[in-house]
Scaffold this active site. Structure first.
Site, PDB file in Angstrom:
ATOM      1  N   ASP A 505      -1.336  51.220  30.150  1.00  0.00           N
ATOM      2  CA  ASP A 505      -1.349  51.750  28.791  1.00  0.00           C
ATOM      3  C   ASP A 505      -2.810  52.075  28.494  1.00  0.00           C
ATOM      4  O   ASP A 505      -3.709  51.602  29.176  1.00  0.00           O
ATOM      5  CB  ASP A 505      -0.806  50.666  27.845  1.00  0.00           C
ATOM      6  CG  ASP A 505      -1.125  50.969  26.394  1.00  0.00           C
ATOM      7  OD1 ASP A 505      -0.794  52.074  25.956  1.00  0.00           O
ATOM      8  OD2 ASP A 505      -1.689  50.097  25.717  1.00  0.00           O
ATOM      9  N   ASP A 702      -0.371  46.143  25.983  1.00  0.00           N
ATOM     10  CA  ASP A 702      -0.720  45.124  24.987  1.00  0.00           C
ATOM     11  C   ASP A 702       0.079  45.207  23.695  1.00  0.00           C
ATOM     12  O   ASP A 702       0.222  44.218  22.997  1.00  0.00           O
ATOM     13  CB  ASP A 702      -2.208  45.193  24.641  1.00  0.00           C
ATOM     14  CG  ASP A 702      -2.544  46.444  23.864  1.00  0.00           C
ATOM     15  OD1 ASP A 702      -1.924  47.478  24.154  1.00  0.00           O
ATOM     16  OD2 ASP A 702      -3.402  46.393  22.977  1.00  0.00           O
ATOM     17  N   ASP A 706       4.455  48.937  23.990  1.00  0.00           N
ATOM     18  CA  ASP A 706       4.515  48.812  25.448  1.00  0.00           C
ATOM     19  C   ASP A 706       5.620  47.864  25.892  1.00  0.00           C
ATOM     20  O   ASP A 706       5.923  47.778  27.072  1.00  0.00           O
ATOM     21  CB  ASP A 706       3.190  48.253  25.994  1.00  0.00           C
ATOM     22  CG  ASP A 706       2.009  49.128  25.617  1.00  0.00           C
ATOM     23  OD1 ASP A 706       2.185  50.354  25.644  1.00  0.00           O
ATOM     24  OD2 ASP A 706       0.947  48.581  25.290  1.00  0.00           O
TER      25      ASP A 706
END
Lengths: 807, 60
Positions: A505, A702, A706
Site C-alpha cells: 500500500d 496499514d 487495506d
C-alpha cells in the site's frame, strides 16, 4: 500560559473549545473550562465521588466528550441473567482506551448502591456487572456507565467471537489438565527408566506402572478428545490428518502400556501424554489469537451509532434509529458524536477523526461538500449531513464484511505434517496389521503377535514427527518477534516461505503517513524569517500540516504568539510583535481581504497540481510565503524493495491515491508495477490477479481500506501503527514499522520451512531404522526409548537453530 | 520403614499435583485467564480513599 488565546481546552475531554462557547466554573479556587454540559456533569460527578485521580493517571489522553446518541434502555433487558438474589449482565463498553478507564468504571460502579461486583476486561472492553435486583437494576447500571461518558452496549457481538472464546477456554482446560498429569507421569516414568539401570523393586515398578496408567487415562480420553473426534471426522471422509496421526500415536502408546500391565512388558505412557500436551499448547495459543482478532472486528462494527438525529423540514430534529434513515435524509451531528451514516456535509464546519478507517491520526477538516464516513468521530463543530448510505452499505460495514468473508474462506491451517500424515498414517497401520498377521502365520502366540503389532505403532508414531512442524514454527515465530515481527498463526510462516509477489500500500506503508515540510518559497522577506513566523504561528496547532510546519523550526527560537485563533478547514491567525498574520488556504486570505498576487497563486497552483498540501502566509495585506508539505517516503523503502527483488520476488504498489502521487512514490522506492485509484475492494481484486500471475502474495498495509486485501492475501502484514482492523486482518504485524523486516520475514520463513523439512527427514530416518527392528520383534525397549528421545532431541536442537539463523 | 516413607512421599506428591490441578480448574472456570492486561495495572491503583488511613476523605 496563554490566557489570551481565543480557545481553551475542556477540563474533562481536553478538546479545544472556542472561548465564546466555553462554560466556565470555579472549582477549589481554580478555573475549569468545559466544552459542553455533559463534560461539566462528568467532572462534577468525579469530584463528588472523589475520583479525580482519573485526571492525574490518564496522561495526555482524552476520553472525548460524552456521546449523545443512545440505545433505548429496554435493549439491555435481554442481557440480564437473574438467579434469586443476584442478577448479572455482560456489557460491551465502548470508549475504553486505557487502564484508567477500567479503573474509573470499576471504582464508580462499585460505589453504587446494590452493585455487588464489577469487572471490566481491558483487552476486550467487556464488563461483567452483578447486582442485587431488590436494590437496583440494569437501567441504573447502564445510566451509571453513561454518566461517566462511556457507552455501554448489549453483548450482541458477532456469534463467531463467542464461539472462539469458548473454544480457547475449552482448550486451556484440556491443556492444563494434560500438563499437570504429564508432569506426574514423567516423574514416575523417570523412576522406571532409572530402574532399568539400577534395578528396582518389582513392587515399585508395578506401582509406578499402575500410577502412570491411571494418570494418563484422563489425558488420553479427556485432553485427547479433540484429536479423537478430528481423527474420526477425517476417517469418515477417508482422509487422515495430523489429528489422526497424533491420536494414533498417543492411543497406541497408551494401549500398549495398558496391555503390558496385564500381559507383562514395557510402558510408554509418557510418550502418550507428552505429545498430547505439547500439541494442545500450540492449539490453545492459536485459538486465543483468533478470538482476539474476532473481538477486534466486532468492536469496530459497534463504532457506528444506532440512533441518529434526523433534521425535519420545520427546522427541528428528532431522534430516529439509523435503520429508518434513507439516502437523501438530513441528519445533524453534534460535536463529539460518531457519524451514523456515510454522506456529504451540507452545512457546518468541523473536523473528523477517521483514524479507525484511514490510520491517519490527524483529524480531517470537514466543510460543506466534504464526504463523511460512518463511525468517524466528529470534532468541535456541528454538522448537517445528507445521507448517502446507511447500515450494511457504509464503507465501514462493507470493509468489515469483506474481511470476515476472506477470513472465513481462507483454508484451515495446512500444516506440512498434515500432508505427511495423509499417507503416513495408513502406511503405518498397514505395517502394524502386517506384523500381527505374519506373526500369527509364523506361529506366534496371539498376544505376542498383537503386542509386536502395537509396538510397531508406538515406535513408528510421531513423537519426533508430531514435533517436527509445531516446534520449528514456534521457534520461528518467537525469533520473528525478536526481530520486530509479530506473527499470529503457525500458517503464516509456512505461507510466507512460498510468497512470490509483495504488494505494498502507499500511504502509511511506503510513506510515513504524515506530512513533512518540503518547501518554503518566500516573497519579499527572507526564507528563514518566513519559516520562523509560520512555525511560531503553528506552534499550538493541532492540525497535521500545522505540526509539520512547527516541527521544521527549533522550538526555542520560535516567537511568542498572541490572539491565536484556528479557522477549521482554512487555517490559523495570530499576532506576533503586534502584527496580525494569517496562515492557511487561499480561501482564508480572501476572506480577510488579502489580495493574492500572481506569483503566489502560480506557486500555489503548481503545488496543488503535484498534490502537495500548500499553505500561504500573509501579514494581512500581502502574501509573504508559500509553504508546502508532503507525505515523505520511508527512508528504507528503496532498500527493502531492492532486497525483495534480489530474492526473486515481484514488487507491486497499490493505492487509492491518484496516478501522479503514486508515480512519485513508486519512482522513489524503485517499484515499476503500480496500480493507482484502487478502491478497498479493488485492492482485494488486485491481490487475486497478482496471485494468478505470480503466485502466493504478501500484502503490506496499514489502513482499514487495506483490510480486505490483507485478509485476502496469502500473508497479510500490517504496520504497527496501523488501524486495529488492519492489524486484526493481517497474519503478521511490523511492530517497528521497518520495511526491511519484510525481506527478513521472507528469509526467516524460508529458513523455517527448511528446518521443518530437515526435521521430517530425521523423524523419517528414525522410523526407517526402527520400524524393521520392531517388526522383527528385535527392538529392545530401552533402545526404543533412547531412539525416541534421541530423535526428539535432534528435532528440538535443529529447530533452535532458527533463533540464530535466517539473519 | 523405607517402604512406608516412599509410599507416603508418592501420596504427598500426588496430592500436591491434584491440589494444583484443582486450583487451575478454579482459575479457568472463574475467568482468571480472560484478561491478562488489566492485572498488571491494578497494582498501581490507589485504595479507595476512605479506607486509607491518614488520607483526606473525598470532597475534603
Amino acid at each position: 500560559m496563554r490566557a489570551d488565546r481565543a480557545t481553551a481546552a475542556c477540563s474533562h475531554c481536553l478538546l479545544e473549545v472556542p472561548e465564546t462557547s466555553a462554560i466556565r466554573e470555579t472549582i477549589d479556587g481554580k478555573e475549569a473550562t468545559f466544552c459542553c454540559p455533559g463534560c461539566m456533569a462528568i467532572h462534577a460527578l468525579l469530584r463528588s465521588e472523589g475520583l479525580t485521580g482519573f485526571y492525574d493517571r490518564r496522561g495526555g489522553w482524552s476520553p472525548g466528550p460524552p456521546e449523545t446518541v443512545r440505545i433505548p434502555l429496554d435493549a439491555f433487558d435481554g442481557a440480564v441473567r437473574a438467579s434469586g438474589r443476584q442478577a448479572e449482565a455482560d456489557l460491551v463498553i465502548s470508549g475504553i482506551r486505557c487502564a484508567s478507564c477500567v479503573w474509573l468504571i470499576e471504582r464508580y460502579l462499585g460505589g453504587r448502591p446494590g452493585i455487588l461486583s464489577t469487572r471490566v476486561n481491558f483487552a476486550t472492553g467487556r464488563a461483567r456487572v452483578s447486582w442485587d435486583p431488590s436494590e437496583t437494576g440494569i437501567e441504573a447500571v447502564v445510566l451509571a456507565i453513561r454518566a461517566l461518558g462511556y457507552t455501554p452496549y448489549p453483548p450482541d457481538s458477532l456469534p463467531a467471537g463467542d464461539a472462539l472464546r469458548r473454544e480457547a477456554s475449552d482448550l486451556l482446560l484440556r491443556f492444563g489438565t494434560a500438563a499437570f498429569l504429564s508432569m506426574q507421569v514423567m516423574l514416575f516414568t523417570a523412576g522406571l527408566y532409572a530402574g532399568y539401570f539400577q534395578g528396582i523393586d518389582a513392587r515399585y515398578a508395578d506401582l509406578f506402572r499402575w500410577l502412570c496408567f491411571l494418570l494418563s487415562t484422563p489425558v488420553v480420553f479427556y485432553s485427547g478428545a479433540p484429536f479423537l473426534l478430528g481423527a474420526l471426522h477425517g476417517a469418515r471422509h477417508g482422509a487422515f490428518g495430523m489429528d489422526a496421526l497424533v491420536f494414533l500415536g498417543a492411543f497406541s502408546a497408551y494401549g500398549y502400556g495398558a496391555a503390558s500391565l496385564f500381559l507383562g512388558g514395557d510402558v510408554y505412557f509418557d510418550t502418550a501424554t507428552m505429545i498430547l500436551t505439547l500439541i494442545l499448547l500450540g492449539r490453545y495459543i492459536e485459538a486465543v489469537a483468533r478470538s482476539r482478532a474476532a473481538d477486534g472486528i466486532s468492536r469496530l462494527v459497534r463504532l457506528a451509532p444506532v440512533m441518529a438525529r434526523k433534521a425535519i423540514p420545520d427546522g427541528r430534529t428528532v431522534d430516529v434509529p439509523v435503520a429508518s434513515l434513507s439516502p437523501g435524509d438530513l441528519v445533524e451531528i453534534v460535536p463529539g458524536e460518531r457519524m451514523p451514516v456515510d454522506g456529504n456535509v451540507v452545512e457546518g464546519n468541523s473536523e473528523a477523526d477517521e483514524s479507525m478507517l484511514t490510520g491517519e491520526a490527524a483529524p480531517v477538516s470537514k466543510i460543506a461538500g466534504d464526504p463523511v464516513v460512518a463511525g468517524a468521530l466528529n470534532g468541535t463543530g456541528r454538522l448537517l449531513v445528507r445521507v448517502a448510505r446507511t447500515g450494511a452499505d457504509t464503507v465501514l460495514s462493507r470493509v468489515v464484511q469483506s474481511v470476515e468473508e476472506a477470513q472465513a474462506r481462507k483454508a484451515p491451517i495446512q500444516r506440512a505434517a498434515d500432508r505427511v500424515a495423509r499417507f503416513f498414517a495408513p502406511v503405518i497401520l498397514l505395517i502394524a496389521a502386517g506384523t500381527v498377521f505374519f506373526g500369527l502365520h509364523g506361529g506366534s502366540l496371539p498376544h505376542a503377535a498383537l503386542m509386536s503389532g502395537i509396538a510397531v505403532l508406538v515406535i513408528a508414531c510421531p513423537c519426533a514427527l508430531g514435533l517436527a512442524t509445531p516446534l520449528a514454527v514456534l521457534v520461528g515465530t518467537t525469533s520473528a518477534q525478536a526481530r520486530g515481527i509479530l506473527i499470529r498463526g503457525g500458517d503464516v510462516l509456512e505461507q510466507a516461505a512460498k510468497v512470490r509477489c509483495v504488494l505494498f500500500d502507499k500511504t502509511g506503508t511506503l510513506t510515513l503517513g504524515r506530512p513533512r515540510l518540503t518547501d518554503v518559497e518566500a516573497i519579499g522577506i527572507g526564507r528563514e524569517e518566513a519559516l520562523r513566523l509560520a512555525a511560531s504561528l503553528e506552534s499550538s496547532s493541532e492540525h497535521a500540516i500545522g505540526r509539520a510546519i512547527a516541527k521544521a523550526y527549533p522550538a526555542d527560537r520560535r516567537l511568542p504568539v498572541q490572539g491565536f485563533r484556528a479557522h477549521p478547514g482554512e487555517g490559523i491567525e495570530g499576532e506576533i510583535d503586534g502584527m496580525r498574520y494569517l496562515l492557511g488556504r487561499p480561501e482564508l486570505l480572501e476572506r480577510f481581504g488579502v489580495a493574492i498576487d500572481s506569483e503566489a497563486s502560480r506557486a500555489y497552483a503548481a503545488h496543488s497540481a503535484a498534490r502537495r498540501s500548500a499553505v500561504l502566509l500573509s501579514n494581512g495585506s500581502k502574501t509573504l510565503a508559500i509553504l508546502s508539505t508532503e507525505d515523505a517516503l520511508r527512508p528504507e523503502a528503496a532498500a527493502a524493495v531492492s532486497l525483495l527483488r534480489a530474492s526473486g520476488t515481484t514488487v507491486v504498489m497499490v493505492t487509492g491515491d491518484d496516478p501522479g502521487v503514486a508515480a512519485r512514490v513508486a519512482g522513489g522506492s524503485g517499484i515499476d508495477n503500480v496500480h493507482a485509484r484502487v478502491s478497498p475492494e479493488g485492492k482485494r481484486e488486485e491481490v487475486r490477479r497478482a496471485r494468478e500471475r505470480f503466485g502466493p502474495v504478501l500484502v503490506v498495509g496499514d489502513g482499514v481500506n487495506d483490510a480486505p486485501a490483507l485478509a485476502e492475501a496469502d500473508v497479510g502484514v500490517a504496520m504497527g501503527r496501523g488501524t486495529g482492523l488492519a492489524i486484526h486482518s493481517a497474519g503478521a504485524t511490523l511492530i517497528t514499522e521497518d520495511l526491511l523486516r519484510i525481506p527478513a520475514l521472507l528469509a526467516l520463513s524460508r529458513a523455517t520451512m527448511r528446518v521443518i523439512r530437515q526435521n521430517l527427514f530425521w523423524a523419517f530416518s528414525y522410523n526407517l531404522a526402527a520400524v524393521p527392528l520392531a517388526v522383527a520383534g528385535k527392538l529392545h525397549p530401552i533402545a526404543a526409548a533412547a531412539f525416541m528421545v534421541g530423535s526428539s532431541l535432534l528435532v528440538v536442537g535443529n529447530s533452535l537453530r532458527l533463533r540464530k539463523g535466517g539473519r | 520403614m523405607t517402604v512406608d516413607t516412599t509410599l507416603l512421599l508418592i501420596a504427598v506428591s500426588l496430592a500436591l499435583g491434584f491440589a494444583a490441578w484443582l486450583l487451575f480448574l478454579w482459575a479457568v472456570k472463574s475467568d482468571q485467564f480472560d484478561d491478562v492486561e488489566r492485572p498488571k495495572h491494578r497494582m498501581l491503583d490507589d485504595d479507595p480513599e476512605e479506607r486509607g488511613p491518614g488520607r483526606t476523605g473525598s470532597g475534603g
